[in-house]
Design an enzyme around this catalytic site. Structure first.
Site, PDB file in Angstrom:
ATOM      1  N   LYS A 247       0.855   2.428 -15.209  1.00 16.71           N
ATOM      2  CA  LYS A 247      -0.224   2.770 -13.926  1.00 16.71           C
ATOM      3  C   LYS A 247       0.401   2.951 -12.827  1.00 16.71           C
ATOM      4  O   LYS A 247       0.763   3.829 -12.057  1.00 16.71           O
ATOM      5  CB  LYS A 247      -0.899   2.199 -14.229  1.00 16.71           C
ATOM      6  CG  LYS A 247      -2.635   2.671 -13.099  1.00 16.71           C
ATOM      7  CD  LYS A 247      -3.475   1.731 -13.125  1.00 16.71           C
ATOM      8  CE  LYS A 247      -3.743  -0.152 -12.741  1.00 16.71           C
ATOM      9  NZ  LYS A 247      -2.844   0.258 -11.009  1.00 16.71           N
ATOM     10  N   ASN A 248       0.677   1.421 -11.905  1.00 12.72           N
ATOM     11  CA  ASN A 248       2.136   1.917 -10.835  1.00 12.72           C
ATOM     12  C   ASN A 248       3.136   2.394 -11.126  1.00 12.72           C
ATOM     13  O   ASN A 248       3.197   2.569  -9.251  1.00 12.72           O
ATOM     14  CB  ASN A 248       1.179   0.281 -10.441  1.00 12.72           C
ATOM     15  CG  ASN A 248       0.608  -0.093  -9.745  1.00 12.72           C
ATOM     16  OD1 ASN A 248      -0.765   0.741 -10.592  1.00 12.72           O
ATOM     17  ND2 ASN A 248      -0.192  -1.488  -9.646  1.00 12.72           N
TER      18      ASN A 248
ATOM     19  N   CYS B 245     -12.887  -2.193  -0.606  1.00  9.22           N
ATOM     20  CA  CYS B 245     -12.348  -2.078  -2.221  1.00  9.22           C
ATOM     21  C   CYS B 245     -12.901  -4.043  -2.710  1.00  9.22           C
ATOM     22  O   CYS B 245     -13.166  -4.836  -1.604  1.00  9.22           O
ATOM     23  CB  CYS B 245     -10.409  -2.179  -1.615  1.00  9.22           C
ATOM     24  SG  CYS B 245     -10.629  -2.758  -3.533  1.00  9.22           S
TER      25      CYS B 245
ATOM     26  N   ARG C 133      -7.968  -3.665   2.248  1.00 12.50           N
ATOM     27  CA  ARG C 133      -6.711  -2.715   2.485  1.00 12.50           C
ATOM     28  C   ARG C 133      -6.872  -1.287   2.550  1.00 12.50           C
ATOM     29  O   ARG C 133      -7.092  -0.226   2.665  1.00 12.50           O
ATOM     30  CB  ARG C 133      -7.191  -2.314   0.908  1.00 12.50           C
ATOM     31  CG  ARG C 133      -7.044  -3.283  -0.779  1.00 12.50           C
ATOM     32  CD  ARG C 133      -6.870  -3.014  -1.316  1.00 12.50           C
ATOM     33  NE  ARG C 133      -5.790  -2.551  -2.146  1.00 12.50           N
ATOM     34  CZ  ARG C 133      -5.461  -1.858  -3.351  1.00 12.50           C
ATOM     35  NH1 ARG C 133      -6.932  -2.308  -4.715  1.00 12.50           N
ATOM     36  NH2 ARG C 133      -4.317  -1.597  -3.917  1.00 12.50           N
TER      37      ARG C 133
ATOM     38  N   ASP D 107      -1.608  -8.759  -9.201  1.00 15.28           N
ATOM     39  CA  ASP D 107      -1.780  -8.664 -10.145  1.00 15.28           C
ATOM     40  C   ASP D 107      -2.164  -9.251 -11.487  1.00 15.28           C
ATOM     41  O   ASP D 107      -2.299  -9.639 -12.459  1.00 15.28           O
ATOM     42  CB  ASP D 107      -1.535  -7.299 -10.394  1.00 15.28           C
ATOM     43  CG  ASP D 107      -1.364  -6.269  -9.632  1.00 15.28           C
ATOM     44  OD1 ASP D 107      -2.348  -5.839  -8.445  1.00 15.28           O
ATOM     45  OD2 ASP D 107      -0.724  -5.354  -9.494  1.00 15.28           O
TER      46      ASP D 107
ATOM     47  N   ARG E  60      -9.621   0.946 -16.393  1.00 18.24           N
ATOM     48  CA  ARG E  60      -8.970   1.449 -15.171  1.00 18.24           C
ATOM     49  C   ARG E  60      -7.613   1.528 -15.146  1.00 18.24           C
ATOM     50  O   ARG E  60      -6.827   2.705 -15.291  1.00 18.24           O
ATOM     51  CB  ARG E  60      -9.499   1.325 -13.326  1.00 18.24           C
ATOM     52  CG  ARG E  60     -10.479   1.891 -13.160  1.00 18.24           C
ATOM     53  CD  ARG E  60     -10.839   1.252 -11.314  1.00 18.24           C
ATOM     54  NE  ARG E  60      -9.053   1.525 -11.248  1.00 18.24           N
ATOM     55  CZ  ARG E  60      -9.221   0.442 -10.147  1.00 18.24           C
ATOM     56  NH1 ARG E  60      -9.895  -0.011  -9.422  1.00 18.24           N
ATOM     57  NH2 ARG E  60      -7.621   1.536  -9.645  1.00 18.24           N
TER      58      ARG E  60
END
Ligand code: EPU
Length: 429
Positions: A22-23, A117, A122, A316, A408
């Site tokens: 994803k990133n 968030c 952030r 993460d 997500r």
């Protein structure tokens, strides 16, 4: 509203394939905005909510996008509006990745400020400061970042702290700037290398990606290319924990092992056997290889973890590994140094019987004999994975709500776990 129901106690076994990162995919899709001519074909695009969001963002600007089975073909030749509206940005902070490319190619951008968030404040001050150093004029009005620029100019930019999307945004902007840009104290994450490799294929001149100093010599034009997104290291790491927590024995067919150093060393210390089944190729450091994961013996070790920028232990993976530590006898201490509020999963894990004490950015985990299934609520993407992992090991039934957080960033997570033998399903209420 959907929920995921897990009944714990099954040992996972078999093979699983992780999706594209994803990133990596998000900045790569944003980078297509830089290609004045030609289409960009991106392969191994994961099927995720965040990917849908960035596609909608680009489509709203006038990009032509075709999507089929993991492939995205994007032409940004006909972009006619440089806006990222609040409705999309509020659902995904990574939308900020369009700011650099829009300013670099079109000299204008109107991008909603992301706002707060669940895992921390952030801010995006470092993205803005860097673009200003490159000559952009940036104002914030009515909740929008309004940027204007002639051709951006190369600059010497030193980040006050390491920022992943900040490094990506400025690397993309610098690719079309006039002159040379140095990005110092740059992030070194594998996803940054993935982006740099793709930008080079598009015609950019970039050196030093993967180190703290990235040097970009701007070019006049970039052209579309074909590129394959690297496998998702966090999804792979999550399945490694799934094998460990369920006392299973699984093979992750495409593990980007070199990108997982910080995670693998900690999981090995805990007592997992992580065995590459083929040799890793030095010329393709981001490629995936089959890796077998199981416990080395019946006793696992408590240990301390500190989240750090790459190559340290990734934030993460913090929620997932914390879940594993809740069941390991002894005391583990987890320090979260990246985000100030990334312990929301703790309160849900406590409801399942975990013994965790939070003191600011530190969590003290005392291993318990068992977790017990409970209704829990996901608070963010990685927290949701942590709670499902807890459910795999817990006695009885865990029902996790707010599944949209999971969607997500994990594609078909419960289907993949089910195929490995977990008793798990998604229900609509
Ligand atoms: N920061 C600032 N100012 C800035 C930018 C960052 O103060 O201008 C701070 C942040 O508040 C944070 C720290 O710097 O405390 C690091 O944040 P970073 O900018 O590196 O995070 P990010 O780029 O917004 C990416 C990933 C996150 C991942 C972090 C850290 C993407 C799209 N997102 O976020 O992924 O946690 O790096 O590795 O790449 C996830 O996938 O679940 C996720 C949250």
């Amino acid at each position: 509203m959907e929920s995921i129901i897990v009944k714990g106690g099954r040992k996972l076994s078999g093979e699983v394939t992780v999706g594209g990162a994803k990133n990596s995919a998000l900045p790569l899709i944003a980078a297509t905005l830089l290609a004045e001519n030609g289409r960009t074909l991106l392969e191994n695009i994961p099927d995720l909510r965040d990917i849908n969001t960035i596609i909608r963002l680009l489509a709203g600007m006038g990009a032509e996008i075709t999507r089929s089975e993991g492939k995205l073909e994007i032409s940004t030749t006909a972009i006619d509006n440089c806006q990222a509206p609040y409705e999309l940005v509020k659902t995904m902070r990574a939308s900020i990745l369009v700011l650099g490319p829009l300013l670099a190619r079109f000299g204008e951008a109107r991008v909603s400020l992301p706002g707060g968030c669940a895992i921390g404040a952030r801010p995006i001050n470092l993205h803005i400061k860097g673009l200003e150093q490159m000559g952009a004029e940036i104002e914030v009005e009515h909740g929008y970042i309004i940027g204007k620029a002639g051709r951006l100019k190369g600059a010497d930019i030193s980040f006050d702290l390491t920022t992943v999307t900040g490094t990506e945004n400025l690397m993309m902007a610098a690719a079309l700037a006039d002159g040379v840009t140095h990005l110092r104290n740059a992030a070194r994450e594998p996803e940054i290398i993935d982006l740099a490799v793709c930008l080079r294929k598009m015609g950019a001149k970039i050196e030093g990606d993967g180190t703290h100093t990235i040097i970009i010599t701007g070019v006049e034009k970039l052209t579309g290319c074909e590129y394959q997104v690297m496998p998702d290291r966090i999804e792979a790491g999550t399945f490694m924990v799934a094998a460990g927590i369920s006392d299973g024995d699984i093979v992750i067919k495409n593990t980007p092992l070199a990108a997982l150093d910080g995670v693998v060393s900690k999981l090995q210390e805990i007592g997992l056997e992580i065995e590459p089944l083929t040799k890793f190729s030095e010329d393709q450091p981001l490629a995936g290889i089959p890796v077998r994961i199981r416990r080395r013996n019946s006793t696992l070790q408590a240990l301390d973890i500190k989240t750090m920028p790459y190559p340290g232990f990734p934030t993460d993976m913090q929620a997932q590994v914390m879940t594993l530590l809740t069941l390991i006898s002894g005391t583990s201490v987890i320090s979260e140094t990246i985000f100030e509020n990334r312990f929301m999963h703790v309160f849900e894990l406590q409801r399942m019987g975990a013994d965790i004490e939070v003191d600011g950015r530190t969590a003290i985990v005392r291993g318990v004999e068992k977790l017990s299934g409970a209704p829990v609520m996901a608070s963010d993407l990685r927290a949701s994975a942590g709670l499902i992992l807890a459910g795999l090991a817990a006695e009885g039934e865990t029902v996790m709500s707010r599944v949209y957080h999971l969607d997500r960033g994990y594609s078909g997570f419960e289907k993949k776990l089910k195929a490995l033998g977990a008793n798990i399903k998604r229900i609509k209420e």
